[in-house]
Design a protein around this motif. Structure first.
Motif, PDB file in Angstrom:
ATOM      1  N   ALA A 144       0.855  -1.193   0.000  1.00  0.00           N
ATOM      2  CA  ALA A 144       0.000   0.000   0.000  1.00  0.00           C
ATOM      3  C   ALA A 144       0.887   1.237   0.000  1.00  0.00           C
ATOM      4  CB  ALA A 144      -0.914   0.000   1.219  1.00  0.00           C
ATOM      5  N   ILE A 145       0.367   2.309  -0.558  1.00  0.00           N
ATOM      6  CA  ILE A 145       1.059   3.600  -0.590  1.00  0.00           C
ATOM      7  C   ILE A 145       0.175   4.611   0.123  1.00  0.00           C
ATOM      8  CG2 ILE A 145       1.903   5.464  -2.073  1.00  0.00           C
ATOM      9  CD1 ILE A 145       2.441   3.292  -4.221  1.00  0.00           C
ATOM     10  N   ILE A 146       0.766   5.352   1.050  1.00  0.00           N
ATOM     11  CA  ILE A 146       0.040   6.374   1.802  1.00  0.00           C
ATOM     12  C   ILE A 146       0.706   7.709   1.515  1.00  0.00           C
ATOM     13  CG2 ILE A 146      -0.651   7.154   4.095  1.00  0.00           C
ATOM     14  CD1 ILE A 146      -0.331   4.139   4.948  1.00  0.00           C
ATOM     15  N   LEU A 147      -0.075   8.652   1.001  1.00  0.00           N
ATOM     16  CA  LEU A 147       0.469   9.954   0.641  1.00  0.00           C
ATOM     17  C   LEU A 147       0.411  10.918   1.814  1.00  0.00           C
ATOM     18  CD1 LEU A 147      -0.929  10.393  -2.978  1.00  0.00           C
ATOM     19  CD2 LEU A 147       1.220   9.349  -2.211  1.00  0.00           C
ATOM     20  N   GLY A 148       1.240  11.952   1.750  1.00  0.00           N
ATOM     21  CA  GLY A 148       1.324  12.953   2.797  1.00  0.00           C
ATOM     22  C   GLY A 148       0.006  13.660   3.026  1.00  0.00           C
ATOM     23  N   GLY A 149      -0.212  14.049   4.286  1.00  0.00           N
ATOM     24  CA  GLY A 149      -1.415  14.761   4.663  1.00  0.00           C
ATOM     25  C   GLY A 149      -2.568  13.854   5.034  1.00  0.00           C
ATOM     26  N   VAL A 150      -2.368  12.526   4.991  1.00  0.00           N
ATOM     27  CA  VAL A 150      -3.434  11.564   5.238  1.00  0.00           C
ATOM     28  C   VAL A 150      -3.438  11.124   6.693  1.00  0.00           C
ATOM     29  CG1 VAL A 150      -4.160   9.189   4.728  1.00  0.00           C
ATOM     30  CG2 VAL A 150      -3.541  10.726   2.866  1.00  0.00           C
ATOM     31  N   SER A 151      -4.639  10.957   7.243  1.00  0.00           N
ATOM     32  CA  SER A 151      -4.835  10.333   8.555  1.00  0.00           C
ATOM     33  C   SER A 151      -5.668   9.073   8.356  1.00  0.00           C
ATOM     34  CB  SER A 151      -5.573  11.268   9.513  1.00  0.00           C
ATOM     35  OG  SER A 151      -4.752  12.357   9.867  1.00  0.00           O
ATOM     36  N   ILE A 152      -5.196   7.995   8.940  1.00  0.00           N
ATOM     37  CA  ILE A 152      -5.908   6.724   8.907  1.00  0.00           C
ATOM     38  C   ILE A 152      -6.305   6.438  10.344  1.00  0.00           C
ATOM     39  CG2 ILE A 152      -5.730   4.259   8.401  1.00  0.00           C
ATOM     40  CD1 ILE A 152      -3.656   5.029   6.227  1.00  0.00           C
ATOM     41  N   ALA A 153      -7.584   6.375  10.606  1.00  0.00           N
ATOM     42  CA  ALA A 153      -8.083   6.318  11.983  1.00  0.00           C
ATOM     43  C   ALA A 153      -7.973   4.915  12.575  1.00  0.00           C
ATOM     44  CB  ALA A 153      -9.525   6.806  12.033  1.00  0.00           C
ATOM     45  N   GLU A 154      -8.245   4.844  13.851  1.00  0.00           N
ATOM     46  CA  GLU A 154      -8.160   3.622  14.638  1.00  0.00           C
ATOM     47  C   GLU A 154      -8.975   2.488  14.013  1.00  0.00           C
ATOM     48  OE1 GLU A 154      -9.564   2.378  19.099  1.00  0.00           O
ATOM     49  OE2 GLU A 154      -8.432   4.229  18.858  1.00  0.00           O
ATOM     50  N   GLY A 155      -8.371   1.307  13.960  1.00  0.00           N
ATOM     51  CA  GLY A 155      -9.068   0.116  13.500  1.00  0.00           C
ATOM     52  C   GLY A 155      -9.295   0.029  12.009  1.00  0.00           C
ATOM     53  N   ALA A 156      -8.800   0.982  11.235  1.00  0.00           N
ATOM     54  CA  ALA A 156      -9.007   0.966   9.783  1.00  0.00           C
ATOM     55  C   ALA A 156      -8.145  -0.118   9.141  1.00  0.00           C
ATOM     56  CB  ALA A 156      -8.673   2.326   9.185  1.00  0.00           C
ATOM     57  N   ILE A 157      -8.586  -0.558   7.978  1.00  0.00           N
ATOM     58  CA  ILE A 157      -7.848  -1.524   7.173  1.00  0.00           C
ATOM     59  C   ILE A 157      -7.661  -0.935   5.782  1.00  0.00           C
ATOM     60  CG2 ILE A 157      -7.889  -3.812   6.111  1.00  0.00           C
ATOM     61  CD1 ILE A 157      -9.639  -4.735   8.472  1.00  0.00           C
ATOM     62  N   VAL A 158      -6.419  -0.993   5.296  1.00  0.00           N
ATOM     63  CA  VAL A 158      -6.094  -0.560   3.940  1.00  0.00           C
ATOM     64  C   VAL A 158      -5.692  -1.803   3.168  1.00  0.00           C
ATOM     65  CG1 VAL A 158      -4.529   0.810   2.513  1.00  0.00           C
ATOM     66  CG2 VAL A 158      -5.371   1.742   4.689  1.00  0.00           C
ATOM     67  N   GLY A 159      -6.430  -2.104   2.109  1.00  0.00           N
ATOM     68  CA  GLY A 159      -6.168  -3.301   1.316  1.00  0.00           C
ATOM     69  C   GLY A 159      -4.814  -3.258   0.639  1.00  0.00           C
ATOM     70  N   ALA A 160      -4.240  -4.437   0.429  1.00  0.00           N
ATOM     71  CA  ALA A 160      -2.948  -4.564  -0.234  1.00  0.00           C
ATOM     72  C   ALA A 160      -2.957  -3.848  -1.580  1.00  0.00           C
ATOM     73  CB  ALA A 160      -2.596  -6.034  -0.425  1.00  0.00           C
TER      74      ALA A 160
END
Length: 185
Positions: A144-160
């Motif tokens: 996975a790629i996460i770009l700047g400025g992003v917040s991923i909250a508690e318990g979230a799932i980001v798919g492969a």
């Protein structure tokens, strides 16, 4: 008196990455990464000693598998039990907070640096740094790629293989490019 490029970077302003002081900090990080990535696992433990000293913080039981890459290291903050699998890269020009018990799969990439949109700005090495926050108990799938400025909250799932370009709410699963919600728990 003019602000240093590091001060501008920390303030979220445009700065030039082609700065001697910033390069010296990247050299320190590369040396710590070389140690971490070269030590036998039994000697390295959860974090190589130089990398442990370089990080902004590392909670109890936080672990980074080798190989690992980062730009500076001092902007990386790991919660208790955070786990980064092999091949992760964090371009930490801004703070990156990874919550307690959060899991990053192999080859996850976090990019805080955004280059200038104009060619002349890129030629001058202009970047702007945007922080990334990943909450507790999140799971970021491999590559996975996460770009700047992003917040991923508690318990979230980001798919492969997903590319996260905007915030992810708590207990939500996102997938795709750009990542979109498919399920909320």
């Amino acid at each position: 008196m003019a602000q240093s490029e590091r001060t501008k970077m920390a303030a979220g302003e445009w700065y030039t990455c082609l700065d001697d002081d910033l390069e010296a900090l990247r050299v320190i990080a590369r040396d710590a990464l070389f140690e971490h990535n070269s030590l036998p696992p039994g000697q390295r433990g959860n974090l190589g000693p130089s990398l442990m000293a370089l990080l902004g913080s590392a909670g109890e039981g936080a672990r980074i598998e080798a190989p690992f890459q980062c730009a500076y290291g001092f902007n990386v903050f790991l919660g208790d039990g955070a786990f980064l699998n092999a091949g992760c890269t964090i371009l930490d020009t801004a703070p990156v907070h990874i919550g307690k018990r959060t899991l990053l799969g192999p080859n996850v990439q976090i990019y805080c640096a955004e280059h200038h949109k104009e060619a002349t700005g890129r030629q001058a090495g202009l970047e702007i740094a945007k922080p990334v926050t990943i909450g507790n108990d999140a799971w970021i799938g491999g590559s996975a790629i996460i770009l700047g400025g992003v917040s991923i909250a508690e318990g979230a799932i980001v798919g492969a293989g997903s590319v996260v370009t905007r915030d992810v709410p708590a207990n939500t699963t996102v997938v795709g490019n750009p990542a979109r919600p498919i399920k909320q728990r």
